[in-house]
Write a protein that holds these residues in place. Structure first.
Motif, PDB file in Angstrom:
ATOM      1  N   SER A  39       0.827  -1.211   0.000  1.00 51.28           N
ATOM      2  CA  SER A  39       0.000   0.000   0.000  1.00 51.28           C
ATOM      3  C   SER A  39       0.858   1.256   0.000  1.00 51.28           C
ATOM      4  O   SER A  39       0.529   2.250  -0.659  1.00 51.28           O
ATOM      5  N   THR A  40       1.957   1.211   0.740  1.00 52.19           N
ATOM      6  CA  THR A  40       2.897   2.340   0.736  1.00 52.19           C
ATOM      7  C   THR A  40       3.515   2.495  -0.646  1.00 52.19           C
ATOM      8  O   THR A  40       3.656   3.613  -1.158  1.00 52.19           O
ATOM      9  N   ALA A  41       3.872   1.367  -1.253  1.00 50.63           N
ATOM     10  CA  ALA A  41       4.430   1.398  -2.607  1.00 50.63           C
ATOM     11  C   ALA A  41       3.433   1.998  -3.594  1.00 50.63           C
ATOM     12  O   ALA A  41       3.820   2.725  -4.512  1.00 50.63           O
ATOM     13  N   GLY A  42       2.153   1.691  -3.398  1.00 53.04           N
ATOM     14  CA  GLY A  42       1.138   2.240  -4.292  1.00 53.04           C
ATOM     15  C   GLY A  42       1.084   3.752  -4.257  1.00 53.04           C
ATOM     16  O   GLY A  42       0.863   4.402  -5.289  1.00 53.04           O
ATOM     17  N   VAL A  43       1.300   4.327  -3.075  1.00 50.68           N
ATOM     18  CA  VAL A  43       1.323   5.792  -2.972  1.00 50.68           C
ATOM     19  C   VAL A  43       2.535   6.348  -3.710  1.00 50.68           C
ATOM     20  O   VAL A  43       2.435   7.331  -4.454  1.00 50.68           O
ATOM     21  N   TYR A  44       3.697   5.720  -3.525  1.00 52.74           N
ATOM     22  CA  TYR A  44       4.894   6.161  -4.246  1.00 52.74           C
ATOM     23  C   TYR A  44       4.658   6.119  -5.763  1.00 52.74           C
ATOM     24  O   TYR A  44       5.059   7.035  -6.496  1.00 52.74           O
ATOM     25  N   ASN A  45       4.020   5.058  -6.212  1.00 53.61           N
ATOM     26  CA  ASN A  45       3.755   4.901  -7.643  1.00 53.61           C
ATOM     27  C   ASN A  45       2.877   6.035  -8.164  1.00 53.61           C
ATOM     28  O   ASN A  45       3.149   6.629  -9.222  1.00 53.61           O
ATOM     29  N   ASN A  46       1.822   6.360  -7.419  1.00 55.73           N
ATOM     30  CA  ASN A  46       0.923   7.428  -7.852  1.00 55.73           C
ATOM     31  C   ASN A  46       1.590   8.792  -7.797  1.00 55.73           C
ATOM     32  O   ASN A  46       1.357   9.649  -8.664  1.00 55.73           O
ATOM     33  N   MET A  47       2.413   9.000  -6.784  1.00 52.17           N
ATOM     34  CA  MET A  47       3.166  10.256  -6.710  1.00 52.17           C
ATOM     35  C   MET A  47       4.121  10.367  -7.902  1.00 52.17           C
ATOM     36  O   MET A  47       4.272  11.458  -8.483  1.00 52.17           O
ATOM     37  N   ALA A  48       4.734   9.252  -8.260  1.00 49.79           N
ATOM     38  CA  ALA A  48       5.647   9.251  -9.407  1.00 49.79           C
ATOM     39  C   ALA A  48       4.915   9.617 -10.688  1.00 49.79           C
ATOM     40  O   ALA A  48       5.411  10.417 -11.497  1.00 49.79           O
ATOM     41  N   SER A  49       3.728   9.045 -10.876  1.00 52.33           N
ATOM     42  CA  SER A  49       2.953   9.347 -12.078  1.00 52.33           C
ATOM     43  C   SER A  49       2.567  10.818 -12.127  1.00 52.33           C
ATOM     44  O   SER A  49       2.533  11.428 -13.200  1.00 52.33           O
ATOM     45  N   THR A  50       2.289  11.398 -10.957  1.00 52.91           N
ATOM     46  CA  THR A  50       1.958  12.826 -10.899  1.00 52.91           C
ATOM     47  C   THR A  50       3.158  13.675 -11.288  1.00 52.91           C
ATOM     48  O   THR A  50       3.038  14.629 -12.064  1.00 52.91           O
ATOM     49  N   HIS A  51       4.324  13.330 -10.743  1.00 52.43           N
ATOM     50  CA  HIS A  51       5.539  14.073 -11.112  1.00 52.43           C
ATOM     51  C   HIS A  51       5.829  13.928 -12.609  1.00 52.43           C
ATOM     52  O   HIS A  51       6.269  14.883 -13.258  1.00 52.43           O
ATOM     53  N   HIS A  52       5.586  12.741 -13.158  1.00 48.97           N
ATOM     54  CA  HIS A  52       5.763  12.537 -14.594  1.00 48.97           C
ATOM     55  C   HIS A  52       4.870  13.496 -15.374  1.00 48.97           C
ATOM     56  O   HIS A  52       5.307  14.128 -16.344  1.00 48.97           O
ATOM     57  N   SER A  53       3.615  13.609 -14.963  1.00 52.44           N
ATOM     58  CA  SER A  53       2.684  14.512 -15.644  1.00 52.44           C
ATOM     59  C   SER A  53       3.144  15.961 -15.577  1.00 52.44           C
ATOM     60  O   SER A  53       2.856  16.765 -16.475  1.00 52.44           O
ATOM     61  N   MET A  54       3.869  16.302 -14.530  1.00 52.29           N
ATOM     62  CA  MET A  54       4.372  17.664 -14.353  1.00 52.29           C
ATOM     63  C   MET A  54       5.715  17.879 -15.041  1.00 52.29           C
ATOM     64  O   MET A  54       6.247  18.992 -15.024  1.00 52.29           O
ATOM     65  N   GLY A  55       6.263  16.805 -15.633  1.00 59.61           N
ATOM     66  CA  GLY A  55       7.556  16.919 -16.310  1.00 59.61           C
ATOM     67  C   GLY A  55       8.739  16.727 -15.390  1.00 59.61           C
ATOM     68  O   GLY A  55       9.890  16.910 -15.817  1.00 59.61           O
ATOM     69  N   ASN A  56       8.481  16.343 -14.130  1.00 55.25           N
ATOM     70  CA  ASN A  56       9.570  16.089 -13.177  1.00 55.25           C
ATOM     71  C   ASN A  56      10.005  14.622 -13.292  1.00 55.25           C
ATOM     72  O   ASN A  56       9.761  13.808 -12.390  1.00 55.25           O
ATOM     73  N   CYS A  57      10.660  14.302 -14.390  1.00 58.83           N
ATOM     74  CA  CYS A  57      10.933  12.892 -14.692  1.00 58.83           C
ATOM     75  C   CYS A  57      11.954  12.266 -13.754  1.00 58.83           C
ATOM     76  O   CYS A  57      11.839  11.083 -13.415  1.00 58.83           O
TER      77      CYS A  57
END
Length: 222
Positions: A39-57
């Motif tokens: 579940s903690t990993a799932g939050v990291y994954n979603n945060m990563a996808s958000t940063h990707h959308s913002m261009g913070n690759c």
């Protein structure tokens, strides 16, 4: 509650608000489950996808790697959630032009999904689309069309003809035919995508407007 709120903000494009809610969810999950929990990993994954959308690759890849290490330790390599991380990491590498590495990661995700979910599953189609887009980027148009065709067959069978994800495959295939100068074939596929977009999200949807704009460009080339 914070995860649901964050996901909603992400879907609406409110990335800053999404990250704020994801961070609150992360603190709660760490307290409840600890760091080494899916579940903690799932939050990291979603945060990563958000940063990707913002261009913070770079930040996205760092967060995806945290999620990956947790999934590998708790779920193992051969798990659909692990495949999802590989696919998301591949998307980010493709965004920054690391096409060879992106293909390696897409293939890892594909092999896991084939083994755990099977060929005829929407998640398997996602891998084919990512690989097709990457091959298109490097000019391997015939390979890209083959992979798009694989994805199209799966989406027609599992999601149906009137689904936005099916329309997205038509757009990808059409873009390749347009690049190759096969404008009539491209127009036919863009029209299929337009009919799907108009039937599903509606004529005022941004995806519909995008396809209409591309159609105009192709018509200018004919």
């Amino acid at each position: 509650a914070y995860m649901g709120l964050a996901n909603t903000h992400f879907c609406m494009g409110n990335n800053a608000k999404a990250l704020k809610s994801y961070n609150k969810a992360l603190r709660i999950y760490r307290t409840m489950h600890g760091e080494q929990h899916p579940s903690t990993a799932g939050v990291y994954n979603n945060m990563a996808s958000t940063h990707h959308s913002m261009g913070n690759c770079s930040q996205a890849l760092e967060l995806h790697d945290r999620a990956l290490q947790i999934y590998l330790a708790t779920l193992g390599e051969q798990h659909p959630d692990t495949a999802g991380i590989y696919n998301n990491m591949a998307n980010t590498h493709r965004s920054v032009g690391n096409n060879a590495h992106a293909l390696e990661l897409y293939d890892k995700a594909l092999q896991i999904r084939l083994a755990t979910l099977g060929e005829h599953h929407p998640s398997t189609a996602i891998c084919y689309v990512g690989m097709a887009s990457t091959h298109r980027n490097v000019g391997n148009y015939d390979k890209a069309l083959e992979l798009y065709h694989n994805a199209l067959q799966i989406r027609l069978e599992t999601l149906g003809a009137q689904h936005p994800d099916t329309a997205a495959v038509y757009v990808g295939m059409a873009s390749i035919y347009h690049i190759k100068g096969n404008c009539l074939e491209a127009l036919e596929l863009y029209d299929k995508a337009l009919q799907t977009q108009s039937a599903a999200p509606g004529e005022q949807h941004p995806g519909t407007a995008r396809v209409v704009g591309i159609l105009g460009d192709v018509l200018l080339d004919t």
